[in-house]
Design a protein around this motif. Structure first.
Motif, PDB file in Angstrom:
ATOM      1  N   MET A 245       0.846  -1.174   0.000  1.00 17.74           N
ATOM      2  CA  MET A 245       0.000   0.000   0.000  1.00 17.74           C
ATOM      3  C   MET A 245       0.893   1.239   0.000  1.00 17.74           C
ATOM      4  O   MET A 245       1.418   1.632   1.019  1.00 17.74           O
ATOM      5  N   HIS A 246       1.062   1.833  -1.160  1.00 17.17           N
ATOM      6  CA  HIS A 246       1.887   3.031  -1.283  1.00 17.17           C
ATOM      7  C   HIS A 246       1.133   4.298  -0.907  1.00 17.17           C
ATOM      8  O   HIS A 246       1.709   5.368  -0.813  1.00 17.17           O
ATOM      9  N   GLU A 247      -0.159   4.168  -0.656  1.00 19.80           N
ATOM     10  CA  GLU A 247      -0.971   5.334  -0.306  1.00 19.80           C
ATOM     11  C   GLU A 247      -0.485   6.007   0.980  1.00 19.80           C
ATOM     12  O   GLU A 247      -0.512   7.242   1.071  1.00 19.80           O
ATOM     13  N   LEU A 248      -0.022   5.238   1.953  1.00 23.06           N
ATOM     14  CA  LEU A 248       0.430   5.833   3.211  1.00 23.06           C
ATOM     15  C   LEU A 248       1.587   6.795   2.978  1.00 23.06           C
ATOM     16  O   LEU A 248       1.589   7.910   3.489  1.00 23.06           O
ATOM     17  N   GLY A 249       2.564   6.385   2.182  1.00 20.26           N
ATOM     18  CA  GLY A 249       3.688   7.265   1.874  1.00 20.26           C
ATOM     19  C   GLY A 249       3.240   8.515   1.146  1.00 20.26           C
ATOM     20  O   GLY A 249       3.743   9.621   1.415  1.00 20.26           O
ATOM     21  N   VAL A 250       2.286   8.372   0.248  1.00 20.69           N
ATOM     22  CA  VAL A 250       1.763   9.517  -0.492  1.00 20.69           C
ATOM     23  C   VAL A 250       1.028  10.471   0.450  1.00 20.69           C
ATOM     24  O   VAL A 250       1.189  11.687   0.374  1.00 20.69           O
ATOM     25  N   VAL A 251       0.252   9.911   1.376  1.00 20.22           N
ATOM     26  CA  VAL A 251      -0.476  10.752   2.332  1.00 20.22           C
ATOM     27  C   VAL A 251       0.509  11.513   3.224  1.00 20.22           C
ATOM     28  O   VAL A 251       0.307  12.686   3.518  1.00 20.22           O
ATOM     29  N   PHE A 252       1.598  10.863   3.645  1.00 23.46           N
ATOM     30  CA  PHE A 252       2.613  11.562   4.438  1.00 23.46           C
ATOM     31  C   PHE A 252       3.205  12.732   3.650  1.00 23.46           C
ATOM     32  O   PHE A 252       3.456  13.800   4.204  1.00 23.46           O
ATOM     33  N   GLU A 253       3.426  12.564   2.353  1.00 21.80           N
ATOM     34  CA  GLU A 253       3.937  13.647   1.513  1.00 21.80           C
ATOM     35  C   GLU A 253       2.919  14.782   1.381  1.00 21.80           C
ATOM     36  O   GLU A 253       3.280  15.951   1.389  1.00 21.80           O
ATOM     37  N   VAL A 254       1.644  14.431   1.261  1.00 14.22           N
ATOM     38  CA  VAL A 254       0.584  15.447   1.194  1.00 14.22           C
ATOM     39  C   VAL A 254       0.572  16.248   2.492  1.00 14.22           C
ATOM     40  O   VAL A 254       0.508  17.479   2.477  1.00 14.22           O
ATOM     41  N   VAL A 255       0.654  15.545   3.628  1.00 14.96           N
ATOM     42  CA  VAL A 255       0.654  16.213   4.931  1.00 14.96           C
ATOM     43  C   VAL A 255       1.852  17.157   5.038  1.00 14.96           C
ATOM     44  O   VAL A 255       1.713  18.304   5.470  1.00 14.96           O
TER      45      VAL A 255
END
Length: 113
Positions: free
Chosen positions: A1-11
């Motif tokens: 699940m690469h979404e977690l890393g992407v969400v951290f970048e968005v944050v």
């Protein structure tokens, strides 16, 4: 699940924008996700609380807008949804098209209080 890393970048990006604009509280964050992108909106929503925990965004509401995967038929010049029509123009039946939208992933809006 690469979404977690992407969400951290968005944050991280939103925190930087908040600092640059001297924002102390953010009420809502709006993301746009293309239905043909590799991001799964449900996973983004599930990851979001963990990614914002203890940050300026902790109490922020996340809103996700889905951008349809639309294409332009190169034969008849009609716009159609790729997923709904399985990649084939519903007007002329041809599978020769140009992608118009649906691969996006972007921060659309940051709403401050």
């Amino acid at each position: 699940m690469h979404e977690l890393g992407v969400v951290f970048e968005v944050v991280k990006t939103v925190k930087n924008i908040a600092e640059e604009n001297q924002l102390t509280k953010i009420d809502k964050l709006v993301l746009q996700i293309g239905e043909l992108s590799s991001m799964i909106p449900r996973y983004i929503k599930e990851c979001y609380p963990a990614a914002v925990d203890g940050t300026l965004l902790q109490d922020t509401k996340l809103e996700i807008e889905i951008i349809p995967g639309n294409a332009l038929c190169k034969n008849c010049n009609k716009v159609f949804n790729l997923l709904e029509n399985k990649g084939k123009c519903p007007h002329c039946g041809i599978k020769d098209w140009e992608l118009l939208s649906g691969k996006e992933f972007m921060i659309k809006e940051i709403v401050a209080c």
